[in-house]
Design a protein around this motif. Structure first.
Motif, PDB file in Angstrom:
ATOM      1  N   HIS A   1     -41.265 -12.917 -58.996  1.00  0.00           N
ATOM      2  CA  HIS A   1     -40.132 -12.145 -59.528  1.00  0.00           C
ATOM      3  C   HIS A   1     -40.488 -11.541 -60.884  1.00  0.00           C
ATOM      4  CE1 HIS A   1     -36.000 -10.991 -60.385  1.00  0.00           C
ATOM      5  NE2 HIS A   1     -36.073 -11.651 -61.534  1.00  0.00           N
TER       6      HIS A   1
ATOM      7  N   ARG B   1     -42.058 -18.234 -56.281  1.00  0.00           N
ATOM      8  CA  ARG B   1     -41.066 -17.159 -56.200  1.00  0.00           C
ATOM      9  C   ARG B   1     -40.671 -16.654 -57.593  1.00  0.00           C
ATOM     10  NH1 ARG B   1     -38.871 -16.833 -51.002  1.00  0.00           N
ATOM     11  NH2 ARG B   1     -39.435 -18.612 -49.678  1.00  0.00           N
TER      12      ARG B   1
ATOM     13  N   GLN C   1     -44.204 -10.269 -49.754  1.00  0.00           N
ATOM     14  CA  GLN C   1     -44.024 -11.553 -50.438  1.00  0.00           C
ATOM     15  C   GLN C   1     -43.825 -12.698 -49.450  1.00  0.00           C
ATOM     16  OE1 GLN C   1     -41.151 -12.610 -53.903  1.00  0.00           O
ATOM     17  NE2 GLN C   1     -40.100 -13.281 -52.050  1.00  0.00           N
ATOM     18  N   ASN C   2     -42.925 -12.526 -48.488  1.00  0.00           N
ATOM     19  CA  ASN C   2     -42.621 -13.625 -47.571  1.00  0.00           C
ATOM     20  C   ASN C   2     -43.840 -14.002 -46.733  1.00  0.00           C
ATOM     21  OD1 ASN C   2     -39.946 -13.909 -48.415  1.00  0.00           O
ATOM     22  ND2 ASN C   2     -39.240 -12.283 -47.044  1.00  0.00           N
TER      23      ASN C   2
ATOM     24  N   LEU D   1     -46.169 -16.044 -48.979  1.00  0.00           N
ATOM     25  CA  LEU D   1     -45.682 -17.401 -49.212  1.00  0.00           C
ATOM     26  C   LEU D   1     -45.883 -18.289 -47.984  1.00  0.00           C
ATOM     27  CD1 LEU D   1     -42.392 -16.612 -51.166  1.00  0.00           C
ATOM     28  CD2 LEU D   1     -44.501 -17.576 -52.104  1.00  0.00           C
TER      29      LEU D   1
END
Length: 374
Positions: free
Chosen positions: A146, A142, A123-124, A127
């Protein structure tokens, strides 16, 4: 037995589509479902020119070019596809296909290329690459991811049996879903690559030029080894940046047809691979040519390349994605390359043949279906 096959989307012919093509050979009478289908008429041969059942996303504005932007709607869309009339449902999933709804009298086998990478452990990275680390858009992204994680975890309960495309992905499935998975390696067309024992004095890397492939890192490492020649095949968003830094010992060839790629793979002293892949087809294709692989020692490469210290090695690993690690690996390779035999590379690649995929996939699904129906 009525069979439904579900995939995420059909827009190009790439790795996931190669898997789908072979599953359809096992079940040629199956019906095919997906979120969107924008395959051109002249590229539908690999799905046997089947008419597909698509979701409502197919008809939304700009879906053909921007279907990925409808990610928040994909869980809802996949659940609207009706496969209730089928005995066996096979999903080929790297996004949401595994979330197809099935009943207690149906068997759902999901071949997972990976749990949704950008929603879980990557995810990071996603992003950062999408420039969504801050601001309102960042918080919205985010929140959506989620929600996708919650949905993805919940829908794992609707899968009766998981099959992973590598042991690496089986571990990810266990971590994310708490479920065990059989392993069937994806099909590689090793027959298209002929063995060549005569090598020339250059190294090769080939892939789409996107950040996680680390092509720029390989180029930077060879910049510091001016006596060594590197050929780079491929195109993509990072091509311009890589061209700016590449020095005289490095040749950027851009996109090349298969015949050129095959010839360079056959003649290369070694193939250099710096990405962390779930499986990674190109290192197997290089080995099918009898060409050793210098690979980042993480992910699928650990399963497809036999490193030093193993019986009949087919390559060399480095364990940090740095220029120094690549330089040291190349130096070690040149010292120990006499221990790597072209025939051993070819023999190792044949483990991942299309015939082996069809055989192993059919055996596993037959076993799973039979045990579930008892």
């Amino acid at each position: 037995m009525r069979v439904a096959i579900v995939c995420d989307w059909l827009v190009v012919y790439a790795g996931a589509e190669r898997v789908l093509e072979q599953i359809l050979k096992i079940y040629p009478n199956a019906d095919l479902f997906c979120l969107v289908d924008f395959l051109p008429e002249d590229q539908r041969g690999f799905i046997m020119n089947k008419q597909t059942h698509t979701s409502f996303i197919q008809h939304l504005p700009r879906a053909k070019k921007s279907y990925r932007s409808y990610l928040p709607l994909m869980p809802l869309a996949i659940e609207q596809l009706d496969v209730s009339a089928y005995d066996l449902v096979i999903s080929s999933s790297h996004a949401v296909a595994k979330g197809i709804l099935t009943g207690p009298n149906q068997v759902h086998v999901s071949y997972v290329h990976s749990p949704i990478r950008y929603a879980w452990d990557l995810q990071n990275q996603y992003l950062q690459e999408a420039n969504l680390t801050r601001g309102i858009k960042g918080w919205a992204a985010r929140a959506i991811l989620h929600y996708i994680r919650l949905w993805d975890y919940r829908t794992a309960n609707g899968v009766d049996y998981f099959i992973a495309n590598s042991k690496f992905i089986a571990k990810r499935i266990k971590k994310v879903y708490g479920r065990d998975a059989a392993v069937v390696y994806p099909p590689v067309d090793v027959e298209a690559y002929g063995l060549c024992e005569s090598k020339e004095d250059f190294y090769l890397t080939a892939s789409r030029m996107v950040p996680y492939k680390k092509v720029k890192l390989i180029v930077e490492a060879f910049n510091e080894m001016p006596e060594k020649k590197l050929l780079v095949i491929g195109d993509g968003p990072e091509y311009g940046k890589i061209k700016e830094v590449a020095k005289g010992n490095i040749t950027l060839m851009g996109y090349q047809p298969f015949a050129v790629l095959k010839e360079k793979m056959q003649k290369a002293r070694a193939f250099v691979f710096a990405a962390e892949e779930d499986f990674g087809i190109t290192p197997v294709e290089a080995q099918a040519c009898g060409t050793p692989v210098i690979a980042y020692g993480k992910g699928g490469a650990l399963e497809t390349v036999r490193g030093q210290g193993t019986e009949e090695p087919t390559g060399m690993f480095f364990y940090e994605q740095t220029t120094e690690a690549i330089k040291e690996a190349v130096k070690s390779f040149e010292t120990l390359s006499t221990h790597i035999i072209a025939q051993a590379c070819r023999y190792n690649a044949e483990r991942f043949s299309t015939d082996n995929f069809i055989k192993n996939m059919k055996e596993d699904i037959d076993r799973m279906y039979s045990s579930h129906r008892i």
